[in-house]
Each structure stands twice: as C-alpha cells, then as structure tokens.
Motif scaffolding. Structure first.
Motif, PDB file in Angstrom:
ATOM      1  N   ASN A 100      48.863 -17.144  -5.088  1.00 23.54           N
ATOM      2  CA  ASN A 100      49.973 -16.327  -5.605  1.00 23.54           C
ATOM      3  C   ASN A 100      50.358 -16.753  -7.016  1.00 23.54           C
ATOM      4  O   ASN A 100      50.664 -15.923  -7.868  1.00 23.54           O
ATOM      5  N   TYR A 101      50.347 -18.074  -7.215  1.00 20.99           N
ATOM      6  CA  TYR A 101      50.678 -18.614  -8.537  1.00 20.99           C
ATOM      7  C   TYR A 101      49.698 -18.097  -9.579  1.00 20.99           C
ATOM      8  O   TYR A 101      50.078 -17.564 -10.621  1.00 20.99           O
ATOM      9  N   PHE A 120      51.224 -34.197   1.868  1.00 26.68           N
ATOM     10  CA  PHE A 120      49.905 -34.526   1.330  1.00 26.68           C
ATOM     11  C   PHE A 120      49.823 -34.599  -0.191  1.00 26.68           C
ATOM     12  O   PHE A 120      48.979 -35.281  -0.719  1.00 26.68           O
ATOM     13  N   MET A 121      50.655 -33.842  -0.865  1.00 25.03           N
ATOM     14  CA  MET A 121      50.353 -33.642  -2.272  1.00 25.03           C
ATOM     15  C   MET A 121      51.364 -34.205  -3.251  1.00 25.03           C
ATOM     16  O   MET A 121      51.204 -34.078  -4.449  1.00 25.03           O
ATOM     17  N   LEU A 140      54.689 -23.388   5.150  1.00 26.55           N
ATOM     18  CA  LEU A 140      53.467 -24.199   5.221  1.00 26.55           C
ATOM     19  C   LEU A 140      53.238 -24.991   3.937  1.00 26.55           C
ATOM     20  O   LEU A 140      52.940 -26.180   3.961  1.00 26.55           O
ATOM     21  N   ALA A 141      53.383 -24.298   2.819  1.00 25.26           N
ATOM     22  CA  ALA A 141      53.119 -24.947   1.530  1.00 25.26           C
ATOM     23  C   ALA A 141      54.112 -26.079   1.301  1.00 25.26           C
ATOM     24  O   ALA A 141      53.767 -27.128   0.764  1.00 25.26           O
ATOM     25  N   ALA A 193      45.331 -35.098  -0.677  1.00 27.44           N
ATOM     26  CA  ALA A 193      45.753 -33.919  -1.425  1.00 27.44           C
ATOM     27  C   ALA A 193      44.775 -32.771  -1.215  1.00 27.44           C
ATOM     28  O   ALA A 193      45.169 -31.604  -1.106  1.00 27.44           O
ATOM     29  N   GLU A 221      56.459 -20.582  -5.848  1.00 30.31           N
ATOM     30  CA  GLU A 221      55.506 -20.109  -4.833  1.00 30.31           C
ATOM     31  C   GLU A 221      55.462 -21.076  -3.653  1.00 30.31           C
ATOM     32  O   GLU A 221      55.342 -20.655  -2.508  1.00 30.31           O
ATOM     33  N   ILE A 222      55.542 -22.372  -3.947  1.00 33.28           N
ATOM     34  CA  ILE A 222      55.517 -23.363  -2.864  1.00 33.28           C
ATOM     35  C   ILE A 222      56.774 -23.237  -1.998  1.00 33.28           C
ATOM     36  O   ILE A 222      56.716 -23.270  -0.776  1.00 33.28           O
ATOM     37  N   ALA A 261      49.732 -20.405  -1.655  1.00 36.21           N
ATOM     38  CA  ALA A 261      50.730 -20.561  -2.721  1.00 36.21           C
ATOM     39  C   ALA A 261      50.045 -20.651  -4.087  1.00 36.21           C
ATOM     40  O   ALA A 261      50.503 -20.065  -5.063  1.00 36.21           O
ATOM     41  N   PHE A 262      48.929 -21.379  -4.148  1.00 34.11           N
ATOM     42  CA  PHE A 262      48.200 -21.489  -5.408  1.00 34.11           C
ATOM     43  C   PHE A 262      47.623 -20.134  -5.824  1.00 34.11           C
ATOM     44  O   PHE A 262      47.602 -19.795  -6.995  1.00 34.11           O
ATOM     45  N   PHE A 317      47.240 -26.122   3.684  1.00 38.10           N
ATOM     46  CA  PHE A 317      48.609 -25.614   3.577  1.00 38.10           C
ATOM     47  C   PHE A 317      48.901 -24.800   2.316  1.00 38.10           C
ATOM     48  O   PHE A 317      49.786 -23.972   2.307  1.00 38.10           O
ATOM     49  N   MET A 318      48.206 -25.121   1.237  1.00 39.70           N
ATOM     50  CA  MET A 318      48.723 -24.603  -0.026  1.00 39.70           C
ATOM     51  C   MET A 318      47.831 -23.605  -0.736  1.00 39.70           C
ATOM     52  O   MET A 318      48.174 -23.113  -1.792  1.00 39.70           O
ATOM     53  N   GLY A 338      52.821 -28.931   3.224  1.00 35.13           N
ATOM     54  CA  GLY A 338      51.634 -29.461   2.544  1.00 35.13           C
ATOM     55  C   GLY A 338      52.031 -30.324   1.361  1.00 35.13           C
ATOM     56  O   GLY A 338      51.483 -31.401   1.141  1.00 35.13           O
ATOM     57  N   ILE A 393      56.792 -21.676 -11.899  1.00 36.49           N
ATOM     58  CA  ILE A 393      56.246 -20.558 -11.123  1.00 36.49           C
ATOM     59  C   ILE A 393      55.532 -21.094  -9.874  1.00 36.49           C
ATOM     60  O   ILE A 393      55.707 -20.593  -8.765  1.00 36.49           O
ATOM     61  N   LEU A 394      54.786 -22.180 -10.063  1.00 34.18           N
ATOM     62  CA  LEU A 394      54.082 -22.783  -8.922  1.00 34.18           C
ATOM     63  C   LEU A 394      55.083 -23.324  -7.892  1.00 34.18           C
ATOM     64  O   LEU A 394      54.933 -23.127  -6.693  1.00 34.18           O
ATOM     65  N   ILE A 413      43.097 -32.200   1.477  1.00 36.57           N
ATOM     66  CA  ILE A 413      43.408 -31.631   2.793  1.00 36.57           C
ATOM     67  C   ILE A 413      44.656 -30.756   2.700  1.00 36.57           C
ATOM     68  O   ILE A 413      44.703 -29.636   3.202  1.00 36.57           O
ATOM     69  N   GLY A 414      45.669 -31.299   2.026  1.00 40.47           N
ATOM     70  CA  GLY A 414      46.919 -30.544   1.873  1.00 40.47           C
ATOM     71  C   GLY A 414      46.667 -29.204   1.219  1.00 40.47           C
ATOM     72  O   GLY A 414      47.207 -28.177   1.637  1.00 40.47           O
ATOM     73  N   TYR A 415      45.808 -29.209   0.218  1.00 43.14           N
ATOM     74  CA  TYR A 415      45.492 -27.966  -0.478  1.00 43.14           C
ATOM     75  C   TYR A 415      44.797 -26.995   0.470  1.00 43.14           C
ATOM     76  O   TYR A 415      45.208 -25.844   0.633  1.00 43.14           O
TER      77      TYR A 415
END
Lengths: 335, 335
Positions: B271-272, A264-265, A256-257, B257, A250-251, B268-269, B264-265, A260, A246-247, B259-261
C-alpha cells in the motif's frame, strides 16, 4: 592539544544539552581543550571538572528565531557566537562549533572571522548519507543563493581537501548537480561550471549528477549554488520524513502489520532511522573561512553536539586550513 | 464523444503495452474515441475491436534514447508524436497522450501545436502525492530552465484552472518553492515572483514553501522554474527509492525482520509503494499549449498508460482550454 571555541548558547536545547555534549567530548577526546562562550554561572553549575576548560563569560546570544541575524550580530559583538568567531580570527581557538542559527553563523563568519585569502565565497556543507553507507558532501546548501562557476570550482577544491582530511576519500570525486547527465544540460551557469570543473586540475571531476542519483552516486562531493543545494537538501529531508510517515500510516491501518512491527521489525526500523540520522554525523561545515567551523543541528541533543565537536576536532587535527592554503596554487586551468 | 490522439510508439514498452492501455481505456470509458498514431499492422494485430478507433499509419517515431529531439522532430514530421500534435493543432483530436521522451514532447508541442495566445512559456507539470493522500501539482519541472516572474504567474493561473478541472480543489492554493518561508527569501527572481503572485487576482497565493514541506504542505500547486522543479522532482524520486533501499537492506540483514515482513507487513508495504506510485496517477501534463497533453511515464505499462489516457480525457471533458481562455482576462494586477 587542540583548542576549540564552543558556543554553548546556540541551539534549541542550549545551554544544558550543549554543555552535556561538551562534557561527553572532553571525556572521549583527551587532546581536546575548549573555550566555552556563555553564562559562567550555568557553565560552572553544569561542569564540575573544569580542567581543559576556559570560560568566556557572556549572557548575550543570537536567538534561534532571530529574523535579522546580520543586525543582531552587528549590535551584539559580545554575543557568544561573535566572541567565539573573533577568538578564531585571533588564533585563540582553532575552530568553532555552534548549534545557533545558520544565517547568523554565515554572516558572523564573514564579519568576525573573514574569508580565506583567494576564496570569494563561502559555502554551507552538510554531509549526507547514501544507500551504500558512504558519506557525501553537499555544497553550497545555503550560504549564497547564486554562485559563479569559478566560485564553485574553488569550493569544490576546498571540499576535496576536506574529504581527504576527514578520510572520506583519497581522491574525492566531484559531481555537479544538474537536470541531466550529458554536458550542456542546465542553465548557463551550470554549463559553464561543467567545463570549468572539467578543466580544473585540482579537482577529480565526475560529471553531472541528477537529483535521483544523490543517494546512490559514486561522488564524494556534490556541488551547486546555495539556492539549489538548499532546495535539494530540504527536499531530501522532507521526502525521507514524509515517506516514512506514509509507511507508518499504512502500518497503523493494519492490525497484523502493527504486530509485525512490534515483534519483528522494530530493530530494523531503528537501524534504518539511525543511518539517515544527521545527529550521528555531526553538523554542516562552513567552508571558505580561515578556520574549521561546524554548524551543529539546531535541534542537537548532547550526542549530536558531541559529534559536531568531534567533526571540528578531526578537521583541526588534520590540518585542513594549512592543506587548503598549500594546495591552492596548483594550476586550475589546463594549458 | 471525446476524441484523443494517442502516440502508441512512444515509451519503453511501446507499442504493445501502450496498445493494451488503449484497450483498457476504451473498455472503461464509453465516451472515448481515439486516433492511434503508429504501425497499422501491429495495431490491427493487437486490437481486434476497432470501433471508436481510427488509425493514422506511420512507422517513424522518436526513439527514447534520442539525444537531439529537436532535430529528430524537425526531420521527421511524420513521426507518430509529430502527427498526433499536428492533428491536435487542426482540432482533429482534442488532446494527446504519449509516453515518449519529455523533451521531444515539449519541443514538438511548440513546433506543431503552438502555445496558447498570451502564454509565453509552457511547463511540465507532474502530480505528486502527499502524506495526507491529496494531490499536488508541481511545475515547471523541466520545460524551461529559467522562467520570469510573470511567466510563473501565468503558469500558476493555468495550473489553478487545471486543479479545478481535475476536481483537486475549488480554490487551489498556490505555493512558491523557496529556501525559506518569509517573503524576501531566495534569488531575485523568487523575491519578485513572491510579490507578483501575491498581487495576482487570478491566484490564491499561499506564500513560500520549503523543500521539506513538499509532501506535507496544504498547497495544491507548487511553482518554480524548470531547473529547480526538475531537481526537486528527481530528488524526491531518488530519496523515496534510496531510503526504501536502505530500509530493505536493514530488513534483509535481520532474520526476524525478514519473517516479520513476509508474514505481517507485506500488504502495508505494498500500500505504501502504491501511494507513491506515479503510474496510478497518470502522467505529467504539459501546460500552456492549446490542448491537454499528457506525458505518460517512459516506463508505462498498460495500467499506467490507461491512467494517462484517463487524465487527458478528464481534462478534455472538463473544458480546460476553454476555461483558461475565458478566465485569462481577469485582472492580474491590483489597482
């Protein structure tokens, strides 16, 4: 030196990945000797160095998709798994590792290796991760759909010795999986088990543990019957995969995600996945029989299979079976 | 107009959040009338507009931490929840919503509202999300620790009508939670239930569903006993939270990570998390009784409680109870 029996024919990627795993283990653990059960030609082709290796040749094995492992094993006493378990019974090897079908291992252990004296039941016991990074033993996760309170006590004791042997804890805490934390929760069997575990002097009983606490509880061992344990284990597996999916969706939906993630992640996600990866831990143990038996993941690659061999070696080195036998007689009833 | 009974005293944030939820619901659903069970002074202070609102004054209620809800309800027949359920029995309200303790609701429904004729058991039935975004009913998740095969069939039929009423599916697929997909898996009760569900003409039976498939299965309904259902539901909850926690820790460990969160993310998180948020769905249903009953989450805020009211309203609007009664007599045994 410790000699283990390795079923190189079990598992989705057998025999090539299992043999690679054997090679990794032999390179890393200098006190390891192995008997390999499987096709001699393939073994000789894949392993150039056969020092510390014996081969027990057979071309028969239990297929991963086998619907009726009981009959298959009875009819094929020369299948790789059956031969390995028979050698464990005859003390030719000190433990067995297989990535073959779980039910075949459970049935085969009963048929060829036998239960330990006093043990009325066996249990499949995987090691699950936790939020804090510690390890937790979950049993029975599928050997017996129903278990009596006294069986659960014996299995909890056995698992306590395993925890000490694997250096997970010196005084392992045992929790009973249940639908509420108070005593008196659950089915009749759960209520009875609660009081029996509480009175068992061999066991450091923590109390009831709910499903929502499995990944965060302080317990080193969680016990329940094989139906509930199997449901819980597979539900954890499915939920971890499903929520990950699910995550991921969403990404993917967001440009953008995606950036990211890529920039970065990626590393954080990799570490996250690694910490939930059963392949790093080894396999599930089969407890209650006369030798350490490790059921490596069916989808084991060389790395996972090597970790399964390491886990079995750790248990053999630690003298698990002797420890269980010596400590069995400690009174398990309060006066 | 549809009149619902609302226990405004149940829940961790009652009565202020529940009253806010009532206000949101009244604003949004013009065909909704409510009877509010609780403290008249607080209600009048919080709700300025009392059109479509009746007040049934009581200062008694079942505490969220109540250890013995059965005795508490028997002794307090004028507790807010007891009054609401009694009014449902007397057809003064068409359904009831409460965020109070689950066991109090289960017991109270038996004491004051009564089971539907023919129904031998009730079930707690939450709605769980899935990877594809569809909704799945999971029952029994805690009303009865043990259920007979015939009870599971009746409950599966009841849930099938609910699925149609909530427009989740026109021909809902029923799966049996089990430890393997083949027939013949599980405990005796699971084996018997399998064949009984298969033969039940009221039910579109899919087969066994394993724990690892709960979030991905095609089924609209998953049935099992209340012990297993409760374990599974809470294990899902714990695993989703626990793995989220592990991921969060990995992100915190890495500056990149983080920063990425942040950059950018975050979306998405969010929505998740939203897609797994039970507050968006409403609450768990209590099936098997003579009126739609919704158990909103104990930690409901106004938004979650409003969604619980909506869910109850949808069931009342759809004529659930009439549908179940009319369809009951369809033969459930093959000739």
């Amino acid at each position: 030196m410790y000699k283990l029996g390795i079923d190189i024919m079990g598992g989705d990627y057998a025999p090539y990945e299992t043999l690679k795993g054997v090679k990794l283990a032999l390179d890393e653990y200098k006190d390891l000797e192995v008997v390999l059960y499987g096709d001699e030609n393939i073994i000789k082709e894949q392993l150039k160095d056969l020092s510390r290796v014996e081969i027990c040749h057979t071309t028969k094995f239990i297929d991963m998709g086998e619907k009726d492992p009981v009959t298959a094993l009875r009819k094929n006493r020369d299948a790789s798994l059956a031969l390995a378990l028979t050698d464990a019974k005859n003390n030719k090897v000190m433990g067995v590792v297989s990535a073959g079908p779980t039910q075949a291992l459970v049935v085969g252990a009963h048929l060829f290796l036998k239960r330990m004296d006093n043990m009325r039941r066996t249990a499949i016991c995987p090691i699950i991760p936790s939020v804090s990074g510690k390890k937790t033993l979950l049993l029975d996760s599928g050997a017996n759909v129903e278990l009596k309170p006294e069986d659960l006590c014996d299995l909890a004791f056995f698992a306590s010795v395993v925890c000490k042997c694997l250096k997970i804890s010196d005084n392992p805490k045992v929790g009973l999986l249940n639908i509420g934390t108070e005593p008196g929760k659950g089915r009749m069997v759960d209520k009875e088990t609660y009081y029996m575990l509480k009175d068992d002097k061999r066991i450091n009983f923590y109390g009831n543990v709910e499903g929502k606490e499995i990944l965060t509880s302080d317990c080193d061992i969680l016990v329940t019957d094989g139906f509930t344990g199997n449901m819980v284990m597979k539900t954890m597996e499915g939920t971890a995969l499903g929520t990950g999916e699910i995550l991921k969706n969403e990404i993917k939906k967001s440009f953008l995600a995606k950036i990211g993630y890529a920039l970065f992640m990626r590393k954080a996600f990799k570490n996250y996945k690694d910490s939930l990866n059963p392949k790093k831990i080894g396999g599930a143990m089969l407890l209650g029989v006369n030798a350490p038996i490790i059921k490596a993941h069916g989808s084991s690659d060389a790395f996972a299979f090597k970790n399964g061999i390491k886990q079995c070696l750790d248990l053999v080195r630690s003298g698990l079976i002797k420890d269980v036998k010596e400590n069995w007689d400690a009174s398990n009833i309060t006066e």
